[in-house]
Design a protein around this motif. Structure first.
Motif, PDB file in Angstrom:
ATOM      1  N   UNK A   8       0.860  -1.188   0.000  1.00 54.20           N
ATOM      2  CA  UNK A   8       0.000   0.000   0.000  1.00 54.20           C
ATOM      3  C   UNK A   8       0.891   1.231   0.000  1.00 54.20           C
ATOM      4  N   UNK A   9       0.588   2.187  -0.858  1.00 55.32           N
ATOM      5  CA  UNK A   9       1.378   3.417  -0.947  1.00 55.32           C
ATOM      6  C   UNK A   9       0.566   4.563  -0.350  1.00 55.32           C
ATOM      7  N   UNK A  10       1.175   5.260   0.621  1.00 58.23           N
ATOM      8  CA  UNK A  10       0.486   6.346   1.322  1.00 58.23           C
ATOM      9  C   UNK A  10       1.359   7.599   1.334  1.00 58.23           C
ATOM     10  N   UNK A  11       0.752   8.774   1.531  1.00 57.82           N
ATOM     11  CA  UNK A  11       1.534  10.006   1.670  1.00 57.82           C
ATOM     12  C   UNK A  11       2.503   9.890   2.848  1.00 57.82           C
ATOM     13  N   UNK A  12       3.675  10.511   2.689  1.00 56.71           N
ATOM     14  CA  UNK A  12       4.731  10.419   3.715  1.00 56.71           C
ATOM     15  C   UNK A  12       4.501  11.444   4.819  1.00 56.71           C
TER      16      UNK A  12
END
Length: 199
Positions: free
Chosen positions: A4-8
């Motif tokens: 899953x790719x999320x804002x840092x």
């Protein structure tokens, strides 16, 4: 396996991925293109970490993070180009006046490579930039023509990696990394003013 790719937005996760091993070091944290060179050189030790902590609380944050079962395993620096040093970079051309986003660093933690995380990071960066209204997104990878790239210099990605994500070459650059020319790869996100593009 679920990536899953999320804002840092979580500083500790950013530090895990791009923070220096020595907390007093004046390198990395992926700041060299994100902020001006004077500020980047001036920031030493914990001041670098403090600056990144600030960036994590800004909107948009300094990039995106790939998570594998909630463990941070990959980093991508992606941001509107106007707020990065690419806005003034003499080696990487501007091909038009679009308010594009730049994707300039990909990092996968050791032990997690060759699992598709770089691909997920690019896809996640594209989705995030599109959600935020970017008309297009650019990357500046090396054109390594299938040759091996030094892992230390592989953070910019390769032309093939970006092509796999649907990017196309938009221009040559005057930048060279590890002996390989860098190319400007562009992906239209569907909101561009095509008339502004130079031919």
């Amino acid at each position: 396996m679920s990536i899953e790719v999320r804002p840092a937005t979580v500083f500790d996760d950013v530090a895990t991925l791009v923070g220096p091993k020595n907390p007093t070091s004046n390198v990395c944290f992926c700041l060299s293109y994100r902020i001006g060179s004077k500020e980047n050189v001036a920031l030493k030790g914990t001041a670098r970490a403090d600056r990144v902590r600030e960036l994590c609380h800004q909107d948009p944050p300094p990039g995106v993070i790939a998570y594998l079962d909630d463990e941070p395993v990959g980093w991508a620096a992606v941001h509107p180009r106007r707020d990065t040093s690419f806005a003034r970079n003499r080696l990487i051309p501007h091909i038009d006046d679009l308010d594009v986003w730049s994707l300039w660093c990909l990092r996968v933690r050791p032990g997690h490579r060759k699992q598709g995380i770089s691909h997920a990071l690019i896809e996640g960066s594209v989705a995030y930039a599109k959600k935020r209204g970017a008309p297009a997104i650019e990357g500046y990878p090396v054109d390594n023509r299938g040759e091996k790239v030094n892992l230390t210099m592989a953070y910019v990605g390769t032309r093939g990696l970006f092509e796999d994500a649907g990017f196309t070459k938009a221009a040559d650059t005057d930048s060279v990394l590890d002996g390989f020319p860098r190319v400007l790869m562009r992906l239209d996100l569907g909101k561009s003013r095509k008339s502004s593009k130079k031919t």
